[in-house]
Scaffold this motif. Structure first.
Motif, short mmCIF file in Angstrom:
data_model
loop_
_atom_site.label_atom_id
_atom_site.label_comp_id
_atom_site.label_asym_id
_atom_site.label_seq_id
_atom_site.Cartn_x
_atom_site.Cartn_y
_atom_site.Cartn_z
N ALA A 1 0.84 -1.19 0.00
CA ALA A 1 0.00 0.00 0.00
C ALA A 1 0.87 1.24 0.00
O ALA A 1 2.10 1.16 -0.09
CB ALA A 1 -0.93 -0.01 1.22
N HIS B 1 -13.39 7.73 -0.49
CA HIS B 1 -13.53 6.34 -0.05
C HIS B 1 -12.22 5.72 0.43
O HIS B 1 -11.99 4.52 0.25
CB HIS B 1 -14.17 5.47 -1.14
N CYS B 2 -11.37 6.57 1.05
CA CYS B 2 -10.16 6.02 1.66
C CYS B 2 -10.58 5.15 2.83
O CYS B 2 -11.61 5.38 3.46
CB CYS B 2 -9.24 7.15 2.13
N CYS B 3 -9.79 4.13 3.13
CA CYS B 3 -10.21 3.16 4.15
C CYS B 3 -10.13 3.72 5.57
O CYS B 3 -10.67 3.12 6.48
CB CYS B 3 -9.42 1.87 4.02
N VAL C 1 -2.86 8.46 6.25
CA VAL C 1 -3.80 7.63 5.51
C VAL C 1 -3.01 6.50 4.85
O VAL C 1 -2.02 6.77 4.17
CB VAL C 1 -4.51 8.43 4.40
N SER D 1 -3.98 -5.79 7.55
CA SER D 1 -5.28 -5.44 8.12
C SER D 1 -5.69 -6.61 9.00
O SER D 1 -5.87 -7.74 8.53
CB SER D 1 -6.29 -5.22 7.00
N ASP E 1 -3.58 3.31 2.22
CA ASP E 1 -4.55 2.71 1.31
C ASP E 1 -3.80 2.25 0.06
O ASP E 1 -2.59 2.46 -0.04
CB ASP E 1 -5.64 3.71 0.94
N ASN E 2 -4.51 1.68 -0.90
CA ASN E 2 -3.84 1.26 -2.12
C ASN E 2 -3.43 2.50 -2.92
O ASN E 2 -3.99 3.59 -2.76
CB ASN E 2 -4.71 0.29 -2.95
N LYS F 1 -6.09 4.60 -4.93
CA LYS F 1 -6.97 5.43 -4.10
C LYS F 1 -6.25 6.69 -3.64
O LYS F 1 -6.79 7.79 -3.70
CB LYS F 1 -7.46 4.61 -2.90
#
Length: 109
Positions: free
Chosen positions: A7, A37-39, A74, A106, A76-77, A80
């Protein structure tokens, strides 16, 4: 269940009193990350720091806390993170954004 992935960790450094329009820049950034829509994101408030102008900001008891540093993280992938980056760059007049590749786990449900 554990999910393992490569990530990107994005770190956003701004001052706590920075504004975006009529709202706090920190709140605006969090809203933008949510819309993207970030995790998830975490906001960390610093007790001392300085920026590009070498002006010290501190929360020492003898000083009035003024414009303390804030770090927003943050993970995330990459797709994103890259998708929200242009808007964040428009929003942040003074600050710093860093990106680094990470190995993310995760954990839990």
């Amino acid at each position: 269940m554990t999910v393992e992935a490569t990530a990107v960790l994005m770190r956003i450094f701004v001052d706590e009193d920075a504004r975006f329009g009529r709202t706090s820049l920190v709140e605006a950034i969090i809203s933008e990350l949510s819309r993207g829509h970030c995790c998830g994101a975490t906001v960390l408030k610093g007790i001392e720091g300085f920026g590009i102008l070498n002006q010290l900001h501190t929360a020492r008891s003898i000083d009035m806390a003024s414009s303390l540093p804030v770090l927003i993280e943050v993970a995330d992938n990459e797709e994103k993170i890259r998708s929200v980056l242009p808007r964040l760059r428009e929003m942040i007049a003074n600050g710093l954004i860093t990106l680094e590749r990470i190995h993310m786990y995760s954990l839990g449900g």
